[in-house]
Motif scaffolding. Structure first.
Motif, short mmCIF file in Angstrom:
data_model
loop_
_atom_site.label_atom_id
_atom_site.label_comp_id
_atom_site.label_asym_id
_atom_site.label_seq_id
_atom_site.Cartn_x
_atom_site.Cartn_y
_atom_site.Cartn_z
N TYR A 118 0.82 -1.21 0.00
CA TYR A 118 0.00 0.00 0.00
C TYR A 118 0.85 1.26 0.00
CZ TYR A 118 -4.37 -2.56 0.42
OH TYR A 118 -5.44 -3.38 0.17
N ALA A 119 2.03 1.21 0.61
CA ALA A 119 2.94 2.37 0.56
C ALA A 119 3.38 2.62 -0.89
CB ALA A 119 4.15 2.14 1.46
N LEU A 120 3.71 1.54 -1.60
CA LEU A 120 4.12 1.69 -3.00
C LEU A 120 2.95 2.18 -3.86
CD1 LEU A 120 6.34 -1.50 -3.32
CD2 LEU A 120 7.13 0.87 -3.42
N ILE A 121 1.74 1.72 -3.58
CA ILE A 121 0.56 2.20 -4.30
C ILE A 121 0.36 3.69 -4.05
CG2 ILE A 121 -1.96 2.06 -4.42
CD1 ILE A 121 -1.63 -1.01 -3.90
N LEU A 122 0.54 4.10 -2.79
CA LEU A 122 0.40 5.51 -2.44
C LEU A 122 1.45 6.37 -3.15
CD1 LEU A 122 -0.98 7.67 -0.63
CD2 LEU A 122 0.71 7.11 1.12
N ILE A 123 2.68 5.88 -3.20
CA ILE A 123 3.78 6.65 -3.78
C ILE A 123 3.73 6.65 -5.31
CG2 ILE A 123 6.30 6.75 -4.05
CD1 ILE A 123 6.43 5.68 -1.11
N PHE A 124 3.53 5.47 -5.90
CA PHE A 124 3.64 5.34 -7.35
C PHE A 124 2.30 5.20 -8.08
CE2 PHE A 124 7.71 3.67 -5.75
CZ PHE A 124 8.58 4.51 -6.42
N GLY A 125 1.21 5.06 -7.33
CA GLY A 125 -0.09 4.86 -7.98
C GLY A 125 -0.40 3.39 -8.22
N LYS A 126 0.60 2.52 -8.05
CA LYS A 126 0.43 1.08 -8.17
C LYS A 126 1.62 0.41 -7.48
CE LYS A 126 2.77 0.73 -12.64
NZ LYS A 126 2.70 0.22 -14.01
N ASN A 127 1.45 -0.86 -7.20
CA ASN A 127 2.56 -1.62 -6.62
C ASN A 127 3.52 -1.98 -7.75
OD1 ASN A 127 4.35 -3.44 -5.47
ND2 ASN A 127 2.79 -4.41 -4.20
N ILE A 128 4.63 -1.28 -7.84
CA ILE A 128 5.59 -1.51 -8.93
C ILE A 128 6.59 -2.61 -8.60
CG2 ILE A 128 5.37 0.85 -9.78
CD1 ILE A 128 8.13 1.42 -8.47
#
Length: 197
Positions: A118-128
């Motif tokens: 969820y942190a990656l989704i928040l930062i990048f818009g998706k889990n990269i």
């Protein structure tokens, strides 16, 4: 709007990095890098020795032409660096019994995957870094319950030799390489990664 999102992402990553830097002892910081590097090797090898079926199920097929290319990501490495103190050190403090730690280790990993995902989704818009596309995937495809056996095995390996090796190596490295050098690399790589997404 995109500029604002990028600014907020940079601010969030900076806050997390500063909190990590000032919130953990030096040997824990080194251990975070060793553990994240070790998991990157495990993940790369896992991809390189398994074949993915049509339904997303994986078969262990080392040395076969059907194996997927080895793979890992910088995003996952750095997310693991930030989270490893909780995964390995706080977990041992909170659960002192090694047998219970092994049994509960899948939940420890799933918590990591939920928070990092969820942190990656928040930062990048998706889990990269990763995504699971099987029926046993939950929390926006950040965790896969079918991997419980693998996470139990990892927990067992950590209890047998992993914790001791990471603790010994990290203690030996204190004072050899300034952590600020590694920390600066973190900021550069994450900044570069965010500018590309």
């Amino acid at each position: 709007m995109q500029a604002l999102t990028c600014t907020l992402s940079v601010a969030l990553v900076t806050i997390l990095a500063v909190a990590w830097y000032f919130g953990h002892p030096l040997h824990v910081q080194y251990a975070a890098f060793f553990a994240a590097g070790g998991f990157s090797c495990i993940e790369y090898s896992w991809y390189a020795t398994t074949t993915e079926g049509k339904n997303g199920e994986l078969s262990f097929t080392p040395f076969q032409s059907t194996c997927r290319p080895g793979h890992t990501t910088w995003a996952q490495f750095w997310a693991n660096v930030l989270y490893t103190p909780f995964l390995l050190f706080n977990y041992r403090e909170f659960i002192p019994n090694p047998y219970i730690r092994i049994i509960l280790f899948p939940f420890n990993i799933w918590l990591l995957e939920i928070i990092e995902g969820y942190a990656l989704i928040l930062i990048f818009g998706k889990n990269i870094a990763w995504t699971y596309n099987t029926p046993d995937a939950y929390f926006h495809n950040n965790i896969r319950t079918g991997f419980a056996g693998l996470w139990l095995l990892l927990g067992f390996a950590l209890e047998i030799i992993g914790y001791r090796a990471i603790d010994t190596l990290s203690q030996a490295c204190v004072g050899v390489i300034p952590i600020e050098v590694i920390f600066s690399g973190f900021l550069l790589v994450m900044g570069f990664g965010m500018s590309r997404h």
